[in-house]
Design an enzyme around this catalytic site. Structure first.
Site, PDB file in Angstrom:
ATOM      1  N   HIS A 147      -0.766  -7.044   4.789  1.00  9.81           N
ATOM      2  CA  HIS A 147      -0.617  -6.728   3.366  1.00  9.81           C
ATOM      3  C   HIS A 147       0.822  -6.941   2.907  1.00  9.81           C
ATOM      4  CE1 HIS A 147      -1.169  -4.256  -0.365  1.00  9.81           C
ATOM      5  NE2 HIS A 147       0.095  -3.959  -0.116  1.00  9.81           N
ATOM      6  N   GLU A 148       1.775  -6.371   3.643  1.00  8.55           N
ATOM      7  CA  GLU A 148       3.179  -6.462   3.232  1.00  8.55           C
ATOM      8  C   GLU A 148       3.697  -7.893   3.320  1.00  8.55           C
ATOM      9  OE1 GLU A 148       4.488  -4.085   1.728  1.00  8.55           O
ATOM     10  OE2 GLU A 148       3.030  -2.533   2.238  1.00  8.55           O
ATOM     11  N   GLU A 195      -1.219  -5.926  -5.759  1.00  9.75           N
ATOM     12  CA  GLU A 195      -1.681  -5.135  -4.617  1.00  9.75           C
ATOM     13  C   GLU A 195      -3.030  -5.635  -4.105  1.00  9.75           C
ATOM     14  OE1 GLU A 195      -0.146  -2.612  -2.880  1.00  9.75           O
ATOM     15  OE2 GLU A 195       1.585  -3.285  -4.033  1.00  9.75           O
ATOM     16  N   HIS A 244       2.721  -9.927   0.267  1.00  9.03           N
ATOM     17  CA  HIS A 244       3.591  -9.761  -0.896  1.00  9.03           C
ATOM     18  C   HIS A 244       4.727 -10.783  -0.866  1.00  9.03           C
ATOM     19  CE1 HIS A 244       1.932  -6.324  -2.944  1.00  9.03           C
ATOM     20  NE2 HIS A 244       2.087  -5.499  -1.930  1.00  9.03           N
TER      21      HIS A 244
END
Length: 278
Positions: A142-143, A201, A146
């Site tokens: 997820h990070e 997100e 980004h």
């Protein structure tokens, strides 16, 4: 005619933007066009991230909380070593990034990946949620997503445009409506910037799910991760006023997307026959 002139003047005040897609779409089909200010380059954002990350490392080092748990640091870095090579599916240039992976001893339930591949995990999120390797992989994916999607640059571009638009409105009206600027700012936050952040997100959730699956980490762990996060974050703000989707929304969306990446996980899992369930 006055409205037309005002529109022309206001548009001239705004920085040039370009619509780009910073990543390939992958099997999960992330292909939204992004508005990037031509006044803010990828290199500028990377430089800012590198400087900020180094300051964070120096501060943590001076306090003796940087990578103080050698076992945890090795664990997080081992997961990163499997996920980072998968980033080339979305961005071939990511293989040239100067990746860094560190762990700070902190009670915070947090982790991040800055532009250019600067990853930090806080020990609190691993210890308090008793995360498995598969769940850590979901957070890391997820990070990293980004950073791959340049969400920080996109938000900075939006902030630049917003600031100049407000200044332009004040100039065009001679300050007549400056008293309403605060209200306009709040409306823009709720009606535009917060939904955009939720979109970021959701993109990171989806791309992260695929990255983790390609690295041989169970897609179902995304669901168990957010169930743990939901239990740990009772009292979160209403989704309408939040920069993040609600935990329940995330869980439902991720469950719906697991079938798209299941075959990727099945193929990758065969590369790690000695990996134990955790």
């Amino acid at each position: 005619m006055k409205k037309l002139i005002s529109a022309v003047v206001l548009s001239a005040l705004l920085p040039g933007c370009q619509q780009v897609s910073t990543t390939e779409s992958g099997v999960t089909q992330i292909n939204r066009k992004q508005n990037m200010s031509m006044l803010l380059s990828e290199q500028q954002v990377d430089n800012m991230a590198r400087q900020s990350y180094q300051e964070t490392l120096n501060k943590a080092q001076s306090k003796g909380v940087l990578n103080s748990d050698k076992q945890m640091t090795a664990r997080v870095r081992a997961i990163a070593n499997r996920i980072i090579p998968q980033t080339s599916v979305f961005r071939p240039d990511a293989s040239k990034w100067q990746w860094e992976v560190n762990v700070e001893n902190s009670p915070e339930l947090n982790a991040y990946c800055m532009a250019g591949g600067k990853i930090m995990f806080y020990s609190g999120i691993i210890e308090k949620l008793k995360l498995t390797d598969d769940e850590i992989a979901q957070i890391m994916g997820h990070e990293i997503s980004h950073a791959l999607r340049e969400h920080s640059r996109e938000r900075m571009s939006s902030a630049y445009n917003k600031q100049l638009a407000m200044q332009g409105l004040s100039l065009l009206t001679g300050g007549k409506y400056d008293g309403y600027m605060g209200m306009a700012d709040e409306l823009m936050q709720v009606g535009y910037f917060l939904p955009n952040s939720r979109e970021h997100e959701s993109e990171a959730d989806t791309m992260g799910l695929e990255l983790a699956a390609r690295a041989g980490y169970k897609p179902q762990a995304a669901v168990s991760l957010w169930q743990k996060m939901a239990a740990a974050s009772k009292g979160q703000p209403a989704e309408f006023l939040s920069t993040h989707p609600s935990n329940q929304t995330r869980i439902q969306d991720l469950q719906a997307k697991i079938p798209a990446v299941q075959s990727l996980y099945d193929a990758a899992a065969r590369k790690y026959p000695n990996k134990k369930d955790n």
